[in-house]
Write a protein that holds these residues in place. Sequence first.
Motif, PDB file in Angstrom:
ATOM      1  N   PHE A 171       0.779  -1.192  -0.077  1.00  0.00           N
ATOM      2  CA  PHE A 171       0.179  -0.039   0.062  1.00  0.00           C
ATOM      3  C   PHE A 171       0.981   1.338   0.162  1.00  0.00           C
ATOM      4  CE2 PHE A 171      -2.281   3.545   2.044  1.00  0.00           C
ATOM      5  CZ  PHE A 171      -3.481   3.284   1.376  1.00  0.00           C
TER       6      PHE A 171
ATOM      7  N   HIS B 229      -5.340   2.169   5.938  1.00  0.00           N
ATOM      8  CA  HIS B 229      -4.910   1.048   5.664  1.00  0.00           C
ATOM      9  C   HIS B 229      -4.573   0.004   6.643  1.00  0.00           C
ATOM     10  CE1 HIS B 229      -1.984  -2.041   3.857  1.00  0.00           C
ATOM     11  NE2 HIS B 229      -3.115  -2.064   3.248  1.00  0.00           N
TER      12      HIS B 229
ATOM     13  N   TYR C 134      -5.331   3.373  -5.309  1.00  0.00           N
ATOM     14  CA  TYR C 134      -5.905   3.164  -3.831  1.00  0.00           C
ATOM     15  C   TYR C 134      -7.016   3.884  -3.746  1.00  0.00           C
ATOM     16  CZ  TYR C 134      -4.249   7.765  -2.445  1.00  0.00           C
ATOM     17  OH  TYR C 134      -3.799   9.188  -2.421  1.00  0.00           O
TER      18      TYR C 134
END
Length: 216
Positions: free
Chosen positions: A92, A124, A145
Amino acid sequence: MVKLDPKEITFPDPEFYDGHEGIIAYGGDLSADRVWFAYQNGIFPWFNPDEEILWWCPDPRFVLFPEEVKISKSMKKILDRNIFTFTENQCFEEVIRNCQQTARKDQDGTWLSEELIQVFLQFHRYGLAKSIEVWQNDELVGGFYGLKIGNVFCGESMFSKVSNASKAGFITFVEKNKDSLTLIDCQSHTPHLESLGARMIAKKDFLHILKDNYQI
């Protein structure tokens, strides 16, 4: 525009307040609680790092309904060739930092400040934000994302180091999640996402969909 109090997490109701060119408020802070509350209400931060925090809820809103995704003949061929592989939530931070560093046409610098990156990293860790990674020959060549608000995915930013990488990742994500996602929020218009089927809807309609698909 309404000036926000850093000590109080409130926003004007975006359904009834239009603000200025989509900006409904400024100021406040970038605490995780405020940012999450904003997204729950269809509001997102977008500003230059050296400027005042701006909070947006544009009308109309640029969105994609998963069943309306468009896959061109050329993209079908690329996907059929399996030149890319795809993962979720494998790196991420690498994805968000690539988004931060990618040069954008007609943009000077980036809106992704370090403070905002840290907020999304926190999301996250809580399982609220996810990344989609696109790989070629074991190298990260694209991705994006965003936040999942109930059955709505709020896409934030994407990057691509090779041609068609982000498109392939986006299409694969949409196809995989057609049955679980009602809407993908693209926020503001881009030709890239329009070519994939995204379109404008009224802000009021977007806010109603968001409310109907978010289970507190």
